[in-house]
Design a protein around this motif. Structure first.
Motif, mmCIF file in Angstrom:
data_model
loop_
_atom_site.group_PDB
_atom_site.id
_atom_site.type_symbol
_atom_site.label_atom_id
_atom_site.label_comp_id
_atom_site.label_asym_id
_atom_site.label_seq_id
_atom_site.Cartn_x
_atom_site.Cartn_y
_atom_site.Cartn_z
ATOM 1 N N PHE A 1 53.647 -1.842 -40.593
ATOM 2 C CA PHE A 1 54.977 -1.754 -40.055
ATOM 3 C C PHE A 1 56.051 -2.228 -40.811
ATOM 4 N N THR A 2 55.665 -3.188 -41.734
ATOM 5 C CA THR A 2 56.652 -3.718 -42.697
ATOM 6 C C THR A 2 57.011 -2.664 -43.711
ATOM 7 N N ASP A 3 56.036 -1.983 -44.212
ATOM 8 C CA ASP A 3 56.368 -0.886 -45.023
ATOM 9 C C ASP A 3 57.265 0.273 -44.328
ATOM 10 N N LEU A 4 57.096 0.476 -43.153
ATOM 11 C CA LEU A 4 57.993 1.539 -42.241
ATOM 12 C C LEU A 4 59.331 0.936 -42.295
ATOM 13 N N LEU A 5 59.461 -0.312 -41.991
ATOM 14 C CA LEU A 5 61.064 -1.095 -42.007
ATOM 15 C C LEU A 5 61.486 -0.990 -43.489
ATOM 16 N N ASN A 6 60.896 -1.021 -44.404
ATOM 17 C CA ASN A 6 61.541 -1.110 -45.793
ATOM 18 C C ASN A 6 61.794 0.273 -46.151
ATOM 19 N N GLY B 1 65.417 3.590 -47.620
ATOM 20 C CA GLY B 1 65.736 4.946 -47.847
ATOM 21 C C GLY B 1 64.687 5.205 -48.930
ATOM 22 N N ARG B 2 63.866 4.409 -49.629
ATOM 23 C CA ARG B 2 62.960 4.791 -50.556
ATOM 24 C C ARG B 2 61.542 4.655 -49.883
ATOM 25 N N ILE B 3 60.751 5.735 -50.039
ATOM 26 C CA ILE B 3 59.308 5.654 -49.693
ATOM 27 C C ILE B 3 58.304 5.247 -50.796
ATOM 28 N N CYS B 4 57.668 4.232 -50.301
ATOM 29 C CA CYS B 4 56.757 3.894 -51.481
ATOM 30 C C CYS B 4 55.344 3.934 -50.905
ATOM 31 N N VAL B 5 54.689 4.731 -51.347
ATOM 32 C CA VAL B 5 53.260 5.436 -50.973
ATOM 33 C C VAL B 5 52.284 4.950 -52.032
ATOM 34 N N ASP B 6 51.185 4.123 -51.855
ATOM 35 C CA ASP B 6 50.524 3.651 -53.123
ATOM 36 C C ASP B 6 49.280 4.731 -53.171
ATOM 37 N N ASN B 7 48.780 5.217 -52.105
ATOM 38 C CA ASN B 7 47.910 6.656 -52.595
ATOM 39 C C ASN B 7 47.899 7.223 -51.124
ATOM 40 N N GLU B 8 47.058 8.350 -51.342
ATOM 41 C CA GLU B 8 46.863 9.444 -50.024
ATOM 42 C C GLU B 8 46.535 8.699 -48.646
ATOM 43 N N HIS B 9 45.478 7.572 -48.798
ATOM 44 C CA HIS B 9 44.923 6.864 -47.857
ATOM 45 C C HIS B 9 45.989 6.097 -47.183
ATOM 46 N N HIS B 10 46.857 5.445 -48.001
ATOM 47 C CA HIS B 10 48.097 4.915 -47.506
ATOM 48 C C HIS B 10 49.014 5.846 -46.801
ATOM 49 N N ARG B 11 49.355 7.094 -47.351
ATOM 50 C CA ARG B 11 50.041 7.900 -46.752
ATOM 51 C C ARG B 11 49.822 8.247 -45.438
ATOM 52 N N ARG B 12 48.419 8.607 -45.308
ATOM 53 C CA ARG B 12 47.863 8.766 -43.840
ATOM 54 C C ARG B 12 48.050 7.894 -42.903
ATOM 55 N N GLN B 13 47.706 6.715 -43.296
ATOM 56 C CA GLN B 13 48.037 5.569 -42.320
ATOM 57 C C GLN B 13 49.557 5.299 -41.761
ATOM 58 N N LEU C 1 61.437 9.867 -40.341
ATOM 59 C CA LEU C 1 60.774 9.240 -41.359
ATOM 60 C C LEU C 1 59.284 10.044 -41.453
ATOM 61 N N GLU C 2 58.728 10.430 -40.354
ATOM 62 C CA GLU C 2 57.448 11.321 -40.634
ATOM 63 C C GLU C 2 57.640 12.437 -41.555
ATOM 64 N N GLN C 3 58.817 13.025 -41.342
ATOM 65 C CA GLN C 3 59.108 14.318 -42.197
ATOM 66 C C GLN C 3 59.251 13.797 -43.446
ATOM 67 N N LYS C 4 59.849 12.574 -43.929
ATOM 68 C CA LYS C 4 60.003 12.407 -45.418
ATOM 69 C C LYS C 4 58.866 11.802 -45.833
ATOM 70 N N LEU C 5 57.783 11.170 -45.152
ATOM 71 C CA LEU C 5 56.487 10.996 -45.523
ATOM 72 C C LEU C 5 55.671 12.085 -45.708
ATOM 73 N N ILE C 6 55.563 13.247 -45.078
ATOM 74 C CA ILE C 6 54.516 14.366 -45.237
ATOM 75 C C ILE C 6 54.777 14.839 -46.657
ATOM 76 N N PRO C 7 53.442 15.040 -47.134
ATOM 77 C CA PRO C 7 53.697 15.589 -48.550
ATOM 78 C C PRO C 7 54.479 16.860 -49.006
ATOM 79 N N HIS C 8 55.513 17.079 -49.722
ATOM 80 C CA HIS C 8 56.206 18.097 -49.916
ATOM 81 C C HIS C 8 56.767 18.039 -51.477
ATOM 82 N N LYS C 9 57.335 19.284 -51.657
ATOM 83 C CA LYS C 9 57.672 19.291 -53.206
ATOM 84 C C LYS C 9 58.869 20.331 -53.144
#
Length: 409
Positions: free
Chosen positions: A178-183, A188-200, A213-221
């Motif tokens: 939840f702290t990660d989501l608020l940050n 506006g910066r998405i900090c993802v440690d790994n794919e397991h963290h992204r799924r969480q 926010l979910e759309q910004k976290l979904i893997p894309h390029k």
């Protein structure tokens, strides 16, 4: 965790009681002295109703409530900006603000910050942080609407002499996530440690209904194709929303992510599934794609309406359903890796009848290339027929080459 808020309290004081006169209020074990200006600041109220009667002007109003809670309410009446220290104090302030009919304070408490306890930790964050399109309504807007209903408005509680106890918002989820989501929401910066963290994080976004926010976290390029001068976005099949996909005869299908994109981009559809095959018809000198199972069903739902002869759903004897989807395919500009080796352009023609001597050892009218990963653009041509244009693909011809890709634990 706490962040600043844009909420502002109206500083105007209506002329209800004489501003200079002092009034005495006994709350619990403490005596408070407030001016008419302070009491009038948030009016009409329990206090103005009492002291507004001439016979009560010099009386001491005695109320059996918490003096510690009223200490903050007193500061509010004197014009100070107050904040609850935690979610429990918020409920105490709300209960007494309701009891004393302090509308300004009630408005501030219900519209200023969100207070909650997540995973045993207290959080406070401004409501406008999650007020944008896609992130609202959310878990907290619904929870606050339920929590901040005046107990006196409920029929079964209309005769109570004081507000009943009310519990704060307590969520049994991860405090760290939840702290990660608020940050992410605040910076506006998405900090993802790994794919397991992204799924969480994605799971938490869906739980709290932070859909933008979910759309910004979904893997894309996102990148610009220097040859077409068009912006392209690579998105996995499972993450594409049908209502944001546009397929016309004017060019490749385009996609606009909900809530976060202001313009549509050429969609490069990524398929990571063992349910995808490239079928090479050696005698007919023809290639097509075959999707089965959940992948076939997902593509059919996403791309419908499709020609009826492309999709096949069969109920087997054991009651299970076998689904197949065949699609037209072009590999003219596809970078293809087969059995771990990059192929030449139009490599599949070597499998056609009378093709290369290197492929003559492969018998059968149809050669099945299992696609482990692939990327495609989708075009509509030939009177509305959909074609998959290969961009990037990785496939194997046999079990041995598939096993070579396994690796060890």
């Amino acid at each position: 965790m706490s962040l600043s808020t844009k909420y502002q309290v109206d500083p105007k004081i209506p002329s209800v009681l004489p501003f200079e006169k002092m009034y005495s209020i006994q709350i619990g074990d403490r005596l408070f002295r407030l001016s008419g200006a302070s009491i009038s600041f948030d009016s009409p109220s329990y206090f103005t109703s009492f002291f507004g009667r001439k016979e009560n002007e010099s009386k001491v109003l005695t109320v059996d409530r918490s003096s510690a809670v009223f200490d903050k309410i007193c500061s509010h009446l004197q014009g100070y900006c107050i904040r609850a220290d935690n979610e429990y104090e918020l409920m105490h302030l709300y209960a007494d603000a309701t009891y004393f009919s302090l509308q300004k304070l009630l408005k501030q408490l219900s519209e200023d910050f969100y207070y909650c306890n997540v995973g045993g930790l207290s959080f406070r964050f401004p409501q406008d942080l999650v007020a944008g399109e896609g992130n609202s309504p959310n878990y907290f807007t619904v929870a606050y609407q339920t929590t901040f209903q005046s107990p006196y408005f409920r029929g079964e509680l209309k005769d109570v002499i004081r507000p009943p106890p009310q519990s704060p918002i307590v969520v049994k989820r991860s405090a760290k996530l939840f702290t990660d989501l608020l940050n992410a929401l605040s910076t506006g910066r998405i900090c993802v440690d790994n794919e397991h963290h992204r799924r969480q994080l994605l799971a938490e976004c869906r739980y709290y209904r932070f859909l933008a926010l979910e759309q910004k976290l979904i893997p894309h390029k996102i990148q610009t194709n220097p040859f077409t001068h068009c912006e392209e976005i690579v998105v996995a099949l499972a993450d594409v929303k049908k209502d944001r996909l546009s397929i016309t005869c004017a060019g490749p299908a385009v996609y606009k992510r909900p809530f976060v994109d202001t313009k549509a981009r050429v969609l490069v559809l990524q398929i990571d599934s063992e349910e995808a095959s490239l079928l090479i018809h050696t005698e007919l000198s023809f290639v097509n794609l075959l999707f089965t199972g959940a992948t076939a069903r997902r593509l059919y739902t996403l791309l419908s309406p499709l020609d009826g002869d492309l999709y096949e759903s069969t109920v087997l004897e054991d009651g299970s359903v076998q689904e197949k989807l065949r699609m037209f395919v072009s590999l003219d500009e596809c970078s293809f890796t087969l059995n771990g080796h990059e192929t030449k352009k139009n490599w599949y023609m070597d499998f056609f009848a009378g093709g290369s001597e290197h492929t003559q050892s492969l018998n059968g009218d149809v050669i099945d290339v299992k696609l482990l990963r692939s990327q495609w653009t989708v075009n509509s041509k030939d009177q509305g027929r959909l074609w998959f244009n290969g961009v990037l693909a990785d496939g194997v011809l046999d079990v041995a080459h598939f096993n070579r890709r396994r690796g060890f634990l």
